[in-house]
Design a protein around this motif. Structure first.
Motif, PDB file in Angstrom:
ATOM      1  N   ALA A  24       0.838  -1.203   0.000  1.00 40.28           N
ATOM      2  CA  ALA A  24       0.000   0.000   0.000  1.00 40.28           C
ATOM      3  C   ALA A  24       0.873   1.254   0.000  1.00 40.28           C
ATOM      4  CB  ALA A  24      -0.930  -0.011   1.207  1.00 40.28           C
ATOM      5  N   ILE A  25       1.976   1.233   0.765  1.00 37.11           N
ATOM      6  CA  ILE A  25       2.875   2.395   0.772  1.00 37.11           C
ATOM      7  C   ILE A  25       3.458   2.596  -0.625  1.00 37.11           C
ATOM      8  CG2 ILE A  25       5.000   3.369   1.734  1.00 37.11           C
ATOM      9  CD1 ILE A  25       4.462   1.755   4.277  1.00 37.11           C
ATOM     10  N   ASN A  26       3.805   1.477  -1.287  1.00 37.81           N
ATOM     11  CA  ASN A  26       4.277   1.571  -2.672  1.00 37.81           C
ATOM     12  C   ASN A  26       3.256   2.270  -3.554  1.00 37.81           C
ATOM     13  OD1 ASN A  26       6.912   0.298  -3.487  1.00 37.81           O
ATOM     14  ND2 ASN A  26       6.113  -1.297  -2.140  1.00 37.81           N
ATOM     15  N   LEU A  27       2.001   1.917  -3.336  1.00 36.13           N
ATOM     16  CA  LEU A  27       0.926   2.490  -4.148  1.00 36.13           C
ATOM     17  C   LEU A  27       0.835   3.994  -3.904  1.00 36.13           C
ATOM     18  CD1 LEU A  27      -1.205   1.490  -6.122  1.00 36.13           C
ATOM     19  CD2 LEU A  27      -2.825   1.425  -4.227  1.00 36.13           C
ATOM     20  N   VAL A  28       1.068   4.417  -2.656  1.00 36.33           N
ATOM     21  CA  VAL A  28       1.000   5.836  -2.331  1.00 36.33           C
ATOM     22  C   VAL A  28       2.130   6.588  -3.028  1.00 36.33           C
ATOM     23  CG1 VAL A  28       1.266   7.521  -0.464  1.00 36.33           C
ATOM     24  CG2 VAL A  28      -0.168   5.489  -0.139  1.00 36.33           C
ATOM     25  N   VAL A  29       3.356   6.051  -2.971  1.00 39.95           N
ATOM     26  CA  VAL A  29       4.455   6.795  -3.587  1.00 39.95           C
ATOM     27  C   VAL A  29       4.437   6.658  -5.102  1.00 39.95           C
ATOM     28  CG1 VAL A  29       5.946   6.562  -1.564  1.00 39.95           C
ATOM     29  CG2 VAL A  29       6.172   4.936  -3.442  1.00 39.95           C
ATOM     30  N   GLN A 284      11.660  -6.802   0.089  1.00 42.20           N
ATOM     31  CA  GLN A 284      11.778  -6.292  -1.271  1.00 42.20           C
ATOM     32  C   GLN A 284      10.770  -5.182  -1.521  1.00 42.20           C
ATOM     33  OE1 GLN A 284      14.364  -6.893  -3.049  1.00 42.20           O
ATOM     34  NE2 GLN A 284      13.586  -5.401  -4.504  1.00 42.20           N
ATOM     35  N   SER A 285       9.587  -5.254  -0.903  1.00 42.54           N
ATOM     36  CA  SER A 285       8.605  -4.177  -1.050  1.00 42.54           C
ATOM     37  C   SER A 285       9.143  -2.887  -0.450  1.00 42.54           C
ATOM     38  CB  SER A 285       7.298  -4.546  -0.344  1.00 42.54           C
ATOM     39  OG  SER A 285       6.810  -5.760  -0.839  1.00 42.54           O
ATOM     40  N   VAL A 286       9.839  -3.026   0.688  1.00 43.82           N
ATOM     41  CA  VAL A 286      10.441  -1.848   1.307  1.00 43.82           C
ATOM     42  C   VAL A 286      11.510  -1.266   0.373  1.00 43.82           C
ATOM     43  CG1 VAL A 286      11.914  -1.083   3.206  1.00 43.82           C
ATOM     44  CG2 VAL A 286       9.953  -2.549   3.672  1.00 43.82           C
ATOM     45  N   ASN A 287      12.339  -2.140  -0.208  1.00 40.26           N
ATOM     46  CA  ASN A 287      13.336  -1.665  -1.176  1.00 40.26           C
ATOM     47  C   ASN A 287      12.660  -0.952  -2.331  1.00 40.26           C
ATOM     48  OD1 ASN A 287      15.452  -2.704   0.266  1.00 40.26           O
ATOM     49  ND2 ASN A 287      15.535  -4.621  -0.869  1.00 40.26           N
ATOM     50  N   LEU A 291      13.172   2.848  -3.977  1.00 44.22           N
ATOM     51  CA  LEU A 291      13.537   3.117  -5.371  1.00 44.22           C
ATOM     52  C   LEU A 291      12.490   3.978  -6.050  1.00 44.22           C
ATOM     53  CD1 LEU A 291      14.957  -0.346  -6.488  1.00 44.22           C
ATOM     54  CD2 LEU A 291      16.204   1.759  -5.987  1.00 44.22           C
ATOM     55  N   LEU A 292      11.220   3.722  -5.752  1.00 45.33           N
ATOM     56  CA  LEU A 292      10.160   4.442  -6.471  1.00 45.33           C
ATOM     57  C   LEU A 292       9.926   5.824  -5.899  1.00 45.33           C
ATOM     58  CD1 LEU A 292       7.602   1.562  -7.027  1.00 45.33           C
ATOM     59  CD2 LEU A 292       9.076   2.656  -8.708  1.00 45.33           C
ATOM     60  N   LEU A 306      13.728   2.760   9.251  1.00 46.58           N
ATOM     61  CA  LEU A 306      12.471   3.153   9.897  1.00 46.58           C
ATOM     62  C   LEU A 306      11.365   2.149   9.594  1.00 46.58           C
ATOM     63  CD1 LEU A 306      12.433   7.041   9.467  1.00 46.58           C
ATOM     64  CD2 LEU A 306      12.767   5.709  11.551  1.00 46.58           C
ATOM     65  N   LEU A 307      11.272   1.741   8.313  1.00 50.85           N
ATOM     66  CA  LEU A 307      10.211   0.797   7.951  1.00 50.85           C
ATOM     67  C   LEU A 307      10.405  -0.544   8.648  1.00 50.85           C
ATOM     68  CD1 LEU A 307       9.745   1.617   4.172  1.00 50.85           C
ATOM     69  CD2 LEU A 307       8.184   2.112   6.041  1.00 50.85           C
ATOM     70  N   ILE A 308      11.658  -1.025   8.661  1.00 49.07           N
ATOM     71  CA  ILE A 308      11.921  -2.314   9.311  1.00 49.07           C
ATOM     72  C   ILE A 308      11.647  -2.213  10.809  1.00 49.07           C
ATOM     73  CG2 ILE A 308      13.716  -4.005   9.846  1.00 49.07           C
ATOM     74  CD1 ILE A 308      13.045  -4.070   6.930  1.00 49.07           C
ATOM     75  N   LEU A 309      12.065  -1.083  11.386  1.00 49.39           N
ATOM     76  CA  LEU A 309      11.812  -0.873  12.821  1.00 49.39           C
ATOM     77  C   LEU A 309      10.317  -0.940  13.101  1.00 49.39           C
ATOM     78  CD1 LEU A 309      13.190  -0.130  15.508  1.00 49.39           C
ATOM     79  CD2 LEU A 309      12.607   2.238  15.040  1.00 49.39           C
ATOM     80  N   ALA A 310       9.547  -0.249  12.237  1.00 49.75           N
ATOM     81  CA  ALA A 310       8.088  -0.256  12.431  1.00 49.75           C
ATOM     82  C   ALA A 310       7.558  -1.680  12.377  1.00 49.75           C
ATOM     83  CB  ALA A 310       7.425   0.615  11.368  1.00 49.75           C
ATOM     84  N   ILE A 311       8.050  -2.461  11.397  1.00 45.38           N
ATOM     85  CA  ILE A 311       7.577  -3.845  11.255  1.00 45.38           C
ATOM     86  C   ILE A 311       7.905  -4.655  12.500  1.00 45.38           C
ATOM     87  CG2 ILE A 311       7.996  -5.993  10.003  1.00 45.38           C
ATOM     88  CD1 ILE A 311       8.513  -4.188   7.515  1.00 45.38           C
ATOM     89  N   LEU A 312       9.132  -4.505  12.999  1.00 49.43           N
ATOM     90  CA  LEU A 312       9.541  -5.305  14.150  1.00 49.43           C
ATOM     91  C   LEU A 312       8.802  -4.870  15.406  1.00 49.43           C
ATOM     92  CD1 LEU A 312      13.350  -5.719  13.448  1.00 49.43           C
ATOM     93  CD2 LEU A 312      11.478  -7.297  12.982  1.00 49.43           C
TER      94      LEU A 312
END
Lengths: 349, 507, 317
Positions: A24-29, A284-287, A291-292, A306-312
């Motif tokens: 969903a974040i990918n879709l936003v950016v 890979q989605s975070v990567n 990139l996008l 930050l994204l990984i931290l949020a996930i963990l």
């Protein structure tokens, strides 16, 4: 009674939700994120890229999940990727066919895995130390094979493994999915999964129950080495060259991260390969977000962290417990069976 | 006992829920000043949960706790310690590498010029421990002293820090008789100083020796509080179990003339066990008696290949077989239920079902998984046969009580259809009901023709089921008793013949 | 310091002018073989020494400064005539350079410079990273000749000096040409595989048909990107112009195949100018400038790239 299907779904639900959020974040950016078209004989789109680029980590995390389930860790997979890629490249450059090259690469990986397994299971060296040896030395071995340069090759068969398509689908996607399915099938349809979990939870008890923990441990590292080799061959094939310096660099950390995001404990025991594979897709989605987004590369590591931290954090026991309580607070916590003969929550003594 | 003031601690209507279970259901507990109050119940009755609610390790879901008339709600064990509730566990929770004095005053050391005033601290510790009848050097590391003394140090620390209520959770489990007496004299002193002491144990003799009153729990409910002077042991056991306990002592049947199954010839390992020989016939139970460290567990481990022997051999039905790993032992239909259930027996996070099937699956190899239906059939059969109490076969085995874990381990080995079963302390740390059931099971397996080797520190128990008893001392076989010779007195005599006249763990 | 300079001047004055090139023994402390370019530099250096009849003592430091310091000390002890040093890091060289100076052995730095007083070494032979970037930018300015062009950039490893300088040089060159615009810039870590992955994302994020040119901070990333462009059904070198830096053999091959348009050479021949300067210095005391800049030569389709490829491919790239 909860059926196996139901419980598998329940197990991977958190990972699926996080994956959905990451997409969903990918879709936003990037609003056209989910567009897929057919171009130059292949499916073409960001989603395909995520699946395709997840291949190395996805393949690594299959073996890594098993190793971690035994309370071990394999830091050498990145270096083994480089060795296997270099071996395969060297073999095709010598003029052999791609099948020989693939087998040679896998053979090199198997040797590396065997080495790790013997250090851990027979010599009883702590896994993190034992695999560190190959992590450090392995890249040097790969450099010796390639003589320090990028060993370029043009064998179409080998290149196909990394850069080709089958019915429009990039080959690496098919490879990692097939491998994942195969290993999940073998592990869950035989007793292997249970025995591996038993070793990871309590090796001494398992040994006393007659489990051949030594052989099983060696096998697990062997599988990890084979997975790393396959990933290494794919990565080399993808760029039509074996880059001993950079192939698989730091990927052991991504693989461990995928296993952790998959909700598997680093302390060993119960594991889910499926959840780890979803973990690889999440990474890979975070990567892909990075990139996008078009942000300057100076922000790459900060965004990823930050994204990984949020996930963990979302997966941390405290937060999961809170969520559980929130869900449970709706209806009163009624015991769902008749009063039990005994309380079960108390441990012995 | 003095009753002119109100209770020191009064817990009312304490309830605790876990998903799917009610661990505590409206439990009341009233502790008067200057009493020793026993908390009794089978494993799983709710004793530990109640203690954890009182000390703040768990948060209760209902109920109130009054300490000296004030309502309190401890949020953590440190919190309850400050309020006046101290706890000492079976596994001494002190720091073994620090000195006795440091352990006593950790976190509140006397300081001088910003440094620890070591000499003053040692003097204070010596004085404090002298009050408990201990004359030891507080500057020595804690590990220099026996578990009993460590236990007293832990009690001294708890009393100094808290001083109103002292909870002792299984304090005597690993103590010998003299050490128990040392501990009891300390407990009596504290009682006379007006502390309320909560005493948790499996040993009923000790309960009657030291306690004034007892509160008995069953299935998370209080089934009664009794002044112990007014009741018999049998009354208490009946309350705990909710039924009359069958006589634990079975008539010993004469050994059947079965075939010789196992012969152990001069099996030993340097520094561990002197060469030992024994033979077992089908339908025979051989008991291994001896003090802790006499070589009981070592004998079991060597025969099962858990530790490879460096001399001697093992014959199965007259043929020599190699047994250097448990795997080989299992192949020859040996089985071993180890003494240390937690670290050598259960695989804690695996389900009860997987734990039961583990050894059988391991012996079949991973390639040939036992079909799920068969797994369920086996697990359910043994759960029923051994009366293993659980909510579901899917629950992790670590959540079972000690007795049920032990039964599940027995089920694991029985599922492999062993010819030869080694049991190391099969009844340690389990409740009275399960205790009787396991003894009955040993008797039944024997009469079905199995050969059993049972190591135990409980003499009456050994006497009850053994057809022969081998007595070990100082890692050596010193005596073999059979038939009418097998009495507790003879065993004690054999153990004590040349060495110190001590008994261990005898009820 | 003053004293030492005086001594040095004296040493130079009495330097044996009779030294023939054929008699020279030179020590070369190389960083290691972490990249193809580095391997080529080693090969070329050995070749240059051989062509001049110089005895070259070669020491591979395997990325460790302490190994380089050891190597220099051993060169000093052996009494070599001069030392070539490709320093792995910039700091911590003062002491060992002073030892070499005390032994009257001139040191020439290759490829990188050090943070030490510049009287401690004879000269430094390096390329100008900013200049390389600006040559690339200038090529694109000329190539587009005023036509609008949306550029994507594959940066080197974030924060590394080649990445910073090559970006700066390129931006300086295209500044003032409003027809040229960098629309996306992301790091490819100087690697082929990252170059391919990042290019894939560029192609999707911008749409391949909207990208007119790619500037990559090194050839490896460009080679990776070429594959991504082909996978997207576009024609690299034609639909998307590609300019990169380093001039490794694979880049020449790509230009020869029409997949790439230009590359700027980071010459592996640092030893040539260095040995020229050393020979002159040892022969008659000619003091070279403190910095010898190597040529940043532009290669395009106009050159015979196939021939250059054949010539370069065995250098160890």
């Amino acid at each position: 009674m909860i059926g196996p299907k139901h419980s598998t779904f329940k197990r991977i639900l958190p990972q699926l939700l996080i994956l959905a959020a990451a997409l969903a974040i990918n879709l936003v950016v990037f609003p056209d994120f989910f567009d897929i078209d057919f171009r130059n004989g292949r499916l073409f789109g960001n989603l395909i890229d995520v699946l395709n680029r997840a291949a190395p980590v996805a393949i690594l995390c299959v073996g890594m999940t098993l190793v971690i389930a035994t309370r071990g860790i394999d830091l050498s997979v990145g270096a083994v990727m480089a060795i296997a890629g270099a071996t395969s490249a060297a073999v095709v450059v010598e003029g052999h066919g791609w099948v020989t090259a693939l087998l040679a690469g896998l053979g090199a990986g198997a040797l590396c895995g065997l080495w790790n397994g013997i250090l851990v299971a027979v010599l009883k060296i702590q896994p993190i130390v034992a695999t560190l040896v190959l992590m450090v030395a392995g890249r040097g071995v790969a450099q010796l094979i390639t003589e320090g340069k990028i060993l370029t090759f043009s064998n179409e068969g080998l290149i196909h493994l990394g850069a080709g398509v089958v019915a429009g689908v990039p080959t690496p996607i098919l490879i990692w999915m097939a491998l994942g399915a195969l290993v999940i099938f073998v592990v869950r349809r035989t007793a292997l999964g249970m025995l591996i979990e038993a070793i990871g939870i309590n090796e001494r008890s398992s040994r006393l129950a007659g489990i051949n923990s030594r052989v099983l441990l060696v096998c697990v590292y062997l599988v990890s080495g084979l997975c790393a080799a396959l990933a290494g061959v794919i990565v080399a094939a993808d760029i039509k060259g074996a880059d001993a310096n950079n192939a698989g660099l730091w990927l052991e950390l991504d693989a461990i991260l995928a296993v952790v995001i998959g909700g598997n404990s680093l302390l060993g025991g119960r594991f889910s390969i499926l959840a780890s594979l979803i973990g690889a897709l999440i990474i890979q989605s975070v990567n892909s977000v990075i990139l996008l987004s078009g942000m300057p590369p100076e922000f790459n590591l900060v965004i990823k962290a930050l994204l990984i931290l949020a996930i963990l954090v979302i997966q941390s026991p405290r937060i999961s417990y809170l969520m559980y309580m929130l869900r449970a607070s709706g209806p009163q916590p009624q015991p769902d069976t008749a009063p039990l003969p005994k309380t079960q929550k108390e441990e012995a003594q | 006992m003095t009753h002119d003031t109100g209770p020191v601690l009064h817990a009312k209507g304490i309830s605790k829920f876990f998903p799917g279970t009610i661990a505590l259901d409206e439990v009341d507990l009233r502790l008067e000043p200057g009493e020793v109050h026993a908390l009794l119940g089978e494993n799983g009755a709710g004793k530990s949960t109640l203690i954890k609610c009182l000390t703040g390790a768990y948060q209760r879901d209902n109920g109130t706790i009054h300490l000296d008339g004030q309502e309190v709600s401890p949020q953590s064990t440190a919190d309850s310690q400050r309020m006046g509730i101290g706890t000492v566990y079976q596994e001494v929770n002190l720091l073994p590498n620090l000195t006795v004095a440091e352990n006593l005053y950790l976190g509140r050391q006397p300081m001088r010029w910003g440094l620890m005033a070591r000499r003053r601290m040692n003097a204070m510790a010596r004085e404090s421990l002298a009050g408990y009848g201990l004359d030891i050097d507080p500057a020595e590391p804690l590990t220099a002293y026996s578990v009993a003394i460590q236990q007293v140090v832990a009690i001294a620390r708890a009393v100094e820090m808290s001083g109103k209520v002292l909870i002792l959770d299984e304090p005597t489990a690993s103590l010998d008789r003299d050490e128990v007496q040392l501990l009891f004299s300390v407990i009596r002193q504290l009682r006379d100083r007006g502390l309320a002491v909560v005493f948790i144990t499996h040993f009923l003799d000790q309960v009657f020796e030291i306690s004034d009153r007892a509160t008995i729990l069953r299935n998370g409910r209080v089934v009664g509080t009794r002044v112990l002077a007014d009741v018999s042991q049998k009354d208490v056991v009946t309350l705990m179990l909710g039924r009359q306990l069958e006589s634990q002592v079975h008539d010993r049947k004469p050994a059947k003339a079965g075939e010789t199954l196992i012969e152990v010839e001069n099996l030993g390992k340097r520094g561990m066990l002197d060469p030992l020989s024994l033979a077992l016939r089908e339908g025979e139970v051989v008991g291994l008696a001896g003090l802790l460290g006499s070589g009981r567990t070592e004998t079991a481990n060597l025969i099962f290949g858990a530790v490879p022997a460096d001399q001697g051999r093992i014959l199965l039905r007259g043929k020599e077989i190699p047994v250097s790993t448990p795997r080989e032992a299992v192949k020859h239909r040996f089985a071993l239920c180890p003494e240390d259930r937690k670290t050598e027996g259960i695989v804690g996070d695996l389900s009860v079902r997987d734990n039961i099937i583990l050894a059988r699956q391991a012996s079949q190899g991973w390639m040939r998984p036992i079909p799920r239906a068969e797994v369920n059939e086996i697990a359910e059969r043994y759960v029923k046969a051994l009366d293993i109490r659980l909510a579901s076969l899917d629950m992790p085995i670590r959540l079972l009580s000690g007795g049920n874990q032990q039964k599940a381990l027995l089920a694991r080995w029985l599922a492999t259809n062993p010819d030869f079963l080694i049991l190391d302390e099969p009844t340690r740390g389990i409740d009275v009901g399960a205790h009787a059931e396991i003894i009955a099971l040993i008797e039944q397996l024997r009469s079905d023709g199995m050969a059993l080797l049972v190591a135990s520190s409980e003499l009456e128990e050994l006497v009850a089921y053994s057809t022969r008893v081998i007595v070990l001392r100082d890692r050596k076989q010193v005596r073999e008793l059979s038939g009418a010779e097998i009495t507790p007195e003879n065993i004690v005599h054999a153990i004590a013949e040349h060495g110190t006249p001590a008994e261990e763990g005898a009820r | 310091m003053k004293l030492r300079q005086t001594l040095l001047a004296g040493a130079i004055a009495f330097a044996p002018v009779t030294a023939f090139a054929a008699d020279l023994t030179i020590g070369f402390s190389q960083i290691g073989s972490e990249s193809g370019w580095r391997a080529a530099e080693t090969t070329v250096t050995k070749q240059e020494a051989k062509d001049r009849g110089i005895t070259l003592k070669f020491a591979d430091a395997q990325q460790k400064q302490e190994n380089q310091i050891k190597a220099i000390r051993s060169f000093v002890a052996q009494g070599v005539d001069a030392i070539l040093l490709a320093p792995v890091v910039a700091t911590g060289w003062d002491e060992v350079l002073e030892e070499a100076q005390d032994a009257d052995i001139p040191v020439v730095l290759l490829d990188r410079t050090v943070d030490a007083p510049d009287d401690l070494y004879l000269t430094a032979v390096t390329s100008d990273l900013v200049h390389e970037g600006s040559v690339a930018g200038q090529w694109l300015v000329d190539e587009m000749d005023g036509a609008d062009c949306r550029i994507v950039e594959l940066q080197g490893t974030t924060g590394s000096s080649p990445a910073i300088d090559r970006k700066t040089g390129f931006e300086q060159a295209i500044a003032g040409h409003d027809n040229l615009q960098i629309v996306r810039s992301q790091t490819g870590d100087f690697t082929r595989s990252k170059g391919k992955v990042v290019m894939e994302s560029f192609l999707k994020a911008e749409g391949g048909e909207n990208i007119c040119a790619l500037y990559a901070h090194n050839d490896d990333m460009a080679v990776g990107a070429i594959q991504a462009i082909k996978d997207a059904g576009l024609n690299p070198g034609d639909d998307i112009k590609i300019v990169a830096i380093d001039a490794v053999p694979d880049a020449h091959l790509a230009i020869a195949n029409g997949d790439m348009n230009a590359t700027i050479e980071l010459t592996p021949n640092m030893a040539g100018p260095a040995l020229d300067a050393l020979e002159a210095f040892l022969a008659d005391g000619t003091t070279p400038p403190k910095w010898i800049q190597t040529e940043s030569k532009l290669f395009t389709a106009a050159d015979d790239n196939q021939a250059i490829y054949e010539q370069k491919k065995d250098l160890g790239y």
